[in-house]
Write an enzyme that holds these catalytic residues in place. Sequence first.
Site, short mmCIF file in Angstrom:
data_model
loop_
_atom_site.label_atom_id
_atom_site.label_comp_id
_atom_site.label_asym_id
_atom_site.label_seq_id
_atom_site.Cartn_x
_atom_site.Cartn_y
_atom_site.Cartn_z
N PHE A 1 40.27 -11.75 5.82
CA PHE A 1 40.75 -10.51 5.63
C PHE A 1 39.79 -9.80 4.80
CE2 PHE A 1 42.97 -9.33 1.70
CZ PHE A 1 42.81 -10.51 1.04
N LYS A 2 38.97 -10.47 3.52
CA LYS A 2 38.26 -9.87 2.85
C LYS A 2 37.26 -9.05 3.42
CE LYS A 2 39.56 -12.79 -1.06
NZ LYS A 2 40.41 -13.56 -0.40
N ASP A 3 36.73 -9.22 4.57
CA ASP A 3 35.61 -8.25 5.34
C ASP A 3 36.31 -7.03 5.49
OD1 ASP A 3 33.95 -10.39 5.69
OD2 ASP A 3 35.09 -11.07 7.59
#
Length: 486
Positions: free
Chosen positions: A123-125
């Site tokens: 999810f860091k993208d």
Amino acid sequence: MHYVSTRGHAAAQKFSEILLGGLAPDGGLYLPAEYPQVTGAELDLWRSLSYADLAYEVLRKFATDVPAADLKALAHKTYSAEVYRNVRAGDDAGQITPLRVLEEKDGSKLLLQALSNGPTLAFKDMAMQLLGNLFEYTLAKNDAKLNIFGATSGDTGSAAEYAMRGKKGIRVFMLSPHKKMSAFQTAQMFSLQDPNIFNIAVEGVFDDCQDMVKAVSNDHAFKASQKIGTVNSINWARVVAQVVYYFRGYLSATTGNDQKVSFTVPSGNFGNICAGHIARMMGLPIDKLVAATNENDVLDEFFRTGIYRVRKSAETYHTSSPSMDISKASNFERFIHDLLDGDSERVRALFHKVETEGGFNLAGGPGSDGDEFAKIGNFGFQSGKSTHQDRLDTIRDIEQRYGVTIDTHTADGVKVAREYVTPGVPMIVLETALPAKFNETIREALGRDAERPAGFENIEALPQRFEVMAADVAQVKAFIAGHTGL
Ligand SMILES: *Cc1c(COP(=O)(O)O)cnc(C)c1O
């Protein structure tokens, strides 16, 4: 819209002014002076928007000094089906964060919101891709350069590199512990051949890498002359980018604004769930925000007892959901600021106490630092924890019942979410990584490999580009100075 420090002693700043920085000068974290509000009429209009247009609507409430047309273009460049194409079979990449119903019975509903379809499968993208585009845009406007320096044990470093690769004016220097990351994570980072990305494999453990970053951060002259910046999870633009998918999840799971939803968030540094808290403060009808931890349960302990007690790195367990192996939640100060009604003097004192005595106590009673824990219910927070055995059981169960393979962090979320599902309120679990990233545990749980999205089949075999270096600050400084192009 301007921004102030949680500790109260930094001058008000605009969005663009805090974009490239980390901590406020007084050691606090930036927050908007007031949370912008959403109206029911806005929510109605937003229901039918694409993810990119929704992102623009949310972001423009915070980034008021970026021209509207530019912000809209940045949102569309960032949130395209091309970038978030690693969806599960049957999901629509165009939705960017598609929702999937796992379970629906007796009026209760458990859903998964896919946040991990971007280039690094975590999810860091979602936030980092926006940061890359915002940085490039801002640097070009000011004809400036930035050298990002950080340490990673996996997800953050790869998300930063894939967001910054090929970006004009930006170079990335990323430390990682030599031979300590999974083969997949190593390949993901080291196979990048972009000339602006520098992977440095440090002969040591992750803490050695972090110590080197701290040593460089404390050398203010070096930082200034080499234009060193960071992209860690306290970065305000990262938090704001994450607010958007809470709106998307809510709007996709409901048909009218009189309905509520709850979210369960696999948590470590409290960045992701802090964005949910902000969405709630803006008026999004969120019922519960459930923090799920692994064996490293600092946050669960706080939400059960009102006592915040950080752990030393030697007391941090290495678990099979490694991106949550965090013993000091770097974004937690933002929530405490709101819990204390913005009393920045007390925030300063409490976080000073974290440094000197390892924590604080808001449970009330003799010797405590306050009694605000009694108000925690007003903010909707709940919590739970999950163990390695829980992860294995949950991965197996979700696979057997619904034919969906989830990663270890998401499994922590599902395990905890099931304890809080209530009839009439959809419970959305945020999927923070795809299972291919944590294949060792998938094999342990399911006796087979996790499926890999197209294009990732053979990444371990690609040529790798990295430097091996001793855990030596002088050496890393010399390397950076020799490669910044300044
Ligand atoms: C970073 C990360 C988390 C924890 O998120 P925080 O914002 O630090 O709370 C959870 N799961 C995965 C897969 C991550 O990469």
